[in-house]
Design a protein around this motif. Structure first.
Motif: not given
Length: 164
Positions: A75, A77-78, A120, A122-123
């Motif tokens: 995972v 951050p976006a 939240k 994210d990616k």
């Protein structure tokens, strides 16, 4: 008698695996028919998740104690571009339809999807690397990596608790 000897000799030269192809990759369900083209012939297949952590699957598939396939999820951050990270850079990659973005090369494939966890953004990113490229045809391996990621990525997202 000569026919039986010839059959035994031919069987000894076979490139078919002598192990059962599993229906999962380190706990993530996958059709054995999609996994098999990425494996090498041998006698014993083992899987290890020793480097995994919650939300970040990490798996090695070994045949006869030799790493054949590495699968890593993470995972991020976006706002992070996964292609900036060295280990996710894949030269001569072609786009494939998996997740929000995915690329495949002759030795690896990366897929990315946005997710929302507890409000939240994210990616979720998965990279699959096929070791020992000199042992098979690059074009077939590329197609096998794309097919595998198409099946594996949605299941890995679900297993990691990702929601769209």
């Amino acid at each position: 008698m000569a026919v039986a000897a010839a059959l035994l000799a031919a069987a000894g030269c076979s490139k078919a695996p002598q192990y059962a192809v599993p229906g999962d990759v380190c706990g993530v369900a996958v059709d054995p028919a999609v996994l098999e083209p990425l494996l090498l012939p041998g006698e014993k297949l083992e899987q290890s998740t020793v480097l995994s952590r919650p939300g970040a699957p990490h798996c090695f598939v070994q045949v006869d104690e030799e790493s054949v396939l590495g699968v890593q999820g993470e995972v991020i951050p976006a706002d992070q571009d996964p292609s900036v990270r060295r280990e996710w850079q894949i030269p001569d990659a072609a786009r494939i339809e998996v997740g929000d973005d995915a690329r495949v090369s002759d030795i690896n494939v990366v897929a990315v999807a946005a997710r929302a966890q507890q409000g939240k953004a994210d990616k979720f990113v998965v990279q699959v690397e096929r070791f020992h490229p000199e042992r098979d045809d690059a074009r077939k391996r590329r197609a096998a990596l794309a097919d595998f990621m198409t099946v594996y990525f949605p299941a890995a997202k679900k297993a990691a608790g990702c929601t769209p």
